[in-house]
Design a protein around this motif. Structure first.
Motif, PDB file in Angstrom:
ATOM      1  N   MET A  89       0.935  -1.340  -0.078  1.00  0.00           N
ATOM      2  CA  MET A  89      -0.083  -0.099  -0.096  1.00  0.00           C
ATOM      3  C   MET A  89       0.923   1.133  -0.054  1.00  0.00           C
ATOM      4  N   ALA A  90       1.990   1.176   0.716  1.00  0.00           N
ATOM      5  CA  ALA A  90       2.749   2.331   0.677  1.00  0.00           C
ATOM      6  C   ALA A  90       3.206   2.748  -0.685  1.00  0.00           C
ATOM      7  N   ALA A  91       3.830   1.660  -1.199  1.00  0.00           N
ATOM      8  CA  ALA A  91       4.589   1.807  -2.599  1.00  0.00           C
ATOM      9  C   ALA A  91       3.616   2.389  -3.888  1.00  0.00           C
ATOM     10  N   THR A  92       2.131   1.947  -3.486  1.00  0.00           N
ATOM     11  CA  THR A  92       0.975   2.544  -4.544  1.00  0.00           C
ATOM     12  C   THR A  92       0.679   3.591  -4.001  1.00  0.00           C
ATOM     13  N   GLN A  93       0.342   3.959  -2.879  1.00  0.00           N
ATOM     14  CA  GLN A  93      -0.313   5.135  -2.193  1.00  0.00           C
ATOM     15  C   GLN A  93       0.567   6.401  -2.012  1.00  0.00           C
ATOM     16  N   VAL A  94       1.752   6.058  -1.845  1.00  0.00           N
ATOM     17  CA  VAL A  94       3.077   6.963  -1.504  1.00  0.00           C
ATOM     18  C   VAL A  94       3.903   6.978  -2.777  1.00  0.00           C
ATOM     19  N   ALA A  95       4.758   5.992  -2.665  1.00  0.00           N
ATOM     20  CA  ALA A  95       5.750   5.905  -3.917  1.00  0.00           C
ATOM     21  C   ALA A  95       6.714   4.990  -3.336  1.00  0.00           C
ATOM     22  N   PRO A  96       7.348   4.222  -4.240  1.00  0.00           N
ATOM     23  CA  PRO A  96       8.290   3.042  -3.933  1.00  0.00           C
ATOM     24  C   PRO A  96       9.541   3.629  -3.050  1.00  0.00           C
ATOM     25  N   ARG A  97      10.096   4.945  -3.722  1.00  0.00           N
ATOM     26  CA  ARG A  97      10.979   5.654  -2.917  1.00  0.00           C
ATOM     27  C   ARG A  97      10.667   7.053  -2.696  1.00  0.00           C
ATOM     28  N   LEU A  98      11.157   7.662  -1.815  1.00  0.00           N
ATOM     29  CA  LEU A  98      11.239   9.147  -1.677  1.00  0.00           C
ATOM     30  C   LEU A  98      12.416   9.900  -1.825  1.00  0.00           C
ATOM     31  N   ALA A 131      14.258   3.484   1.982  1.00  0.00           N
ATOM     32  CA  ALA A 131      13.488   4.252   0.895  1.00  0.00           C
ATOM     33  C   ALA A 131      12.771   5.273   1.309  1.00  0.00           C
ATOM     34  N   TYR A 132      12.633   5.386   2.713  1.00  0.00           N
ATOM     35  CA  TYR A 132      11.859   6.565   3.155  1.00  0.00           C
ATOM     36  C   TYR A 132      12.747   7.547   4.031  1.00  0.00           C
ATOM     37  N   HIS A 133      13.994   7.364   4.198  1.00  0.00           N
ATOM     38  CA  HIS A 133      14.775   7.895   5.096  1.00  0.00           C
ATOM     39  C   HIS A 133      14.683   8.057   6.370  1.00  0.00           C
ATOM     40  N   PHE A 134      13.979   6.895   6.934  1.00  0.00           N
ATOM     41  CA  PHE A 134      13.493   6.814   8.437  1.00  0.00           C
ATOM     42  C   PHE A 134      14.573   7.260   9.314  1.00  0.00           C
ATOM     43  N   PHE A 196       9.009  -5.004  -4.654  1.00  0.00           N
ATOM     44  CA  PHE A 196       9.291  -5.587  -3.356  1.00  0.00           C
ATOM     45  C   PHE A 196      10.869  -5.457  -3.183  1.00  0.00           C
ATOM     46  N   PRO A 197      11.249  -5.124  -1.893  1.00  0.00           N
ATOM     47  CA  PRO A 197      12.948  -5.172  -1.895  1.00  0.00           C
ATOM     48  C   PRO A 197      13.297  -6.599  -2.066  1.00  0.00           C
ATOM     49  N   TYR A 198      14.532  -6.672  -2.423  1.00  0.00           N
ATOM     50  CA  TYR A 198      15.059  -7.987  -2.507  1.00  0.00           C
ATOM     51  C   TYR A 198      15.488  -8.825  -1.341  1.00  0.00           C
ATOM     52  N   ASP A 199      15.127  -9.797  -0.962  1.00  0.00           N
ATOM     53  CA  ASP A 199      15.699 -10.546   0.382  1.00  0.00           C
ATOM     54  C   ASP A 199      16.997 -10.267   0.716  1.00  0.00           C
ATOM     55  N   PRO A 200      17.387 -10.133   1.924  1.00  0.00           N
ATOM     56  CA  PRO A 200      19.116 -10.015   2.284  1.00  0.00           C
ATOM     57  C   PRO A 200      19.749 -11.033   1.808  1.00  0.00           C
ATOM     58  N   GLN A 226      25.343  -2.777   0.397  1.00  0.00           N
ATOM     59  CA  GLN A 226      24.945  -2.407   1.753  1.00  0.00           C
ATOM     60  C   GLN A 226      23.396  -2.574   1.959  1.00  0.00           C
ATOM     61  N   ARG A 227      22.785  -1.973   0.903  1.00  0.00           N
ATOM     62  CA  ARG A 227      21.255  -2.082   1.087  1.00  0.00           C
ATOM     63  C   ARG A 227      20.653  -3.503   1.025  1.00  0.00           C
ATOM     64  N   LEU A 228      21.190  -4.189   0.027  1.00  0.00           N
ATOM     65  CA  LEU A 228      20.955  -5.610  -0.078  1.00  0.00           C
ATOM     66  C   LEU A 228      21.166  -6.449   1.045  1.00  0.00           C
ATOM     67  N   MET A 229      22.066  -6.121   1.872  1.00  0.00           N
ATOM     68  CA  MET A 229      22.449  -6.917   3.304  1.00  0.00           C
ATOM     69  C   MET A 229      21.318  -6.500   4.164  1.00  0.00           C
ATOM     70  N   ARG A 230      20.818  -5.120   4.042  1.00  0.00           N
ATOM     71  CA  ARG A 230      19.712  -4.766   5.028  1.00  0.00           C
ATOM     72  C   ARG A 230      18.417  -5.140   4.673  1.00  0.00           C
ATOM     73  N   GLY A 231      18.373  -5.571   3.296  1.00  0.00           N
ATOM     74  CA  GLY A 231      16.836  -6.053   2.819  1.00  0.00           C
ATOM     75  C   GLY A 231      16.107  -4.549   2.295  1.00  0.00           C
ATOM     76  N   SER A 232      16.833  -3.502   1.994  1.00  0.00           N
ATOM     77  CA  SER A 232      16.438  -2.364   1.408  1.00  0.00           C
ATOM     78  C   SER A 232      16.861  -1.940  -0.078  1.00  0.00           C
ATOM     79  N   LEU A 233      17.181  -3.025  -0.726  1.00  0.00           N
ATOM     80  CA  LEU A 233      17.449  -2.795  -2.040  1.00  0.00           C
ATOM     81  C   LEU A 233      16.254  -3.091  -3.074  1.00  0.00           C
ATOM     82  N   PHE A 234      15.778  -2.187  -3.968  1.00  0.00           N
ATOM     83  CA  PHE A 234      14.676  -2.435  -4.622  1.00  0.00           C
ATOM     84  C   PHE A 234      15.281  -2.639  -6.104  1.00  0.00           C
ATOM     85  N   PRO A 235      14.362  -3.239  -7.103  1.00  0.00           N
ATOM     86  CA  PRO A 235      14.616  -3.314  -8.531  1.00  0.00           C
ATOM     87  C   PRO A 235      14.759  -1.903  -8.981  1.00  0.00           C
TER      88      PRO A 235
END
Length: 249
Positions: A89-98, A131-134, A196-200, A226-235
């Motif tokens: 829902m966040a990806a479609t209602q907000v954006a995949p990345r900001l 993706a959202y710089h939390f 979807f983010p890639y699995d770590p 670095q992103r892949l190992m954290r589970g936050s790398l997107f296609p």
């Protein structure tokens, strides 16, 4: 309450194919996406009794439909806190990345900070942390501490698991043969275009090998790893780096 919501046509070719023939589950799915309690990030408080009342289903039917939606991997629900997360829902209602300066970054952080820290909200934080710089949002300091603690525990468990696997491989080396090597890194999603983010990766070497198979330019390997190992790398990250490399060529 959100003033508007978007339901993309592609939903019929992706998520809902897992629910075809189950009217209760399909009803629940659309309710989760459009109900008055929902937020643009798709994670919010939802008592099952309220779900049953608004959909017109009896409590048993509502619980069954919600369970089917969760089993299909479309959403997650925490019974203790009564929090639901509609995964895409966040990806479609907000954006995949900001971008870091996007005004929606603090808005999303504020909505998440209003929720209790539990396994579901921490999963959401982990998924969209980069993706959202939390990590740059002061309102999410407690989530960041929870994330770091969970990451430390996970790394410790993975080290123990890897050690056990190494011992098992050593014992079974004669059966595999001297040149045998298994590719156990099966983390690519069925529909990568759904962001979807890639699995770590299980190890740095597997992560590097996976990035090479994706055709990632070598200059971006460290950042992507670095992103892949954290589970936050997107296609979309991979495609952006490929495009950047082509423009600089």
């Amino acid at each position: 309450m959100r003033k508007f919501a978007t339901i993309p046509p592609s939903i019929w070719q992706t998520d809902l194919k897992k629910l075809r023939g189950d009217i209760e589950a399909i009803t629940i799915h659309y309710y989760l996406t459009t109900c008055s309690l929902s937020t643009m990030i798709g994670i919010y408080h939802l008592p099952v009794v309220f779900l049953a009342y608004e959909t017109g289903l009896d409590p048993e039917g509502a619980s069954k439909g919600l369970r089917r939606v969760c089993e299909a991997g479309i959403a997650s629900y925490d019974e203790g806190t009564e929090i639901v997360w509609v995964h895409q829902m966040a990806a479609t209602q907000v954006a995949p990345r900001l971008s870091p300066k996007d005004n929606r970054v603090p808005s999303v952080a504020k909505q998440l900070a209003a929720l209790p820290i539990c396994p579901i909200t921490l999963d959401f934080y982990r998924t969209y942390r980069d993706a959202y710089h939390f990590a740059d949002q002061p309102s999410l300091d407690e989530f960041e501490r929870g994330f770091q603690g969970a990451s430390y525990t996970l790394r410790s468990k993975e080290k123990e698991k890897d050690k056990g696997q190494e011992q098992d491989l050593g014992q079974g080396e004669g059966q595999m043969g001297s040149g045998g090597k298994r590719d156990t890194y099966t983390h690519a999603r069925e529909n990568e275009d759904q962001e979807f983010p890639y699995d770590p990766a299980k190890s740095v070497e597997e992560g590097k090998a996976f990035l090479r198979r994706l055709g990632l330019p070598a200059k971006f390997t460290d950042q992507a790893l670095q992103r892949l190992m954290r589970g936050s790398l997107f296609p979309c990250d991979i495609e952006n780096w490929k495009n950047e490399a082509r423009e600089l060529a």
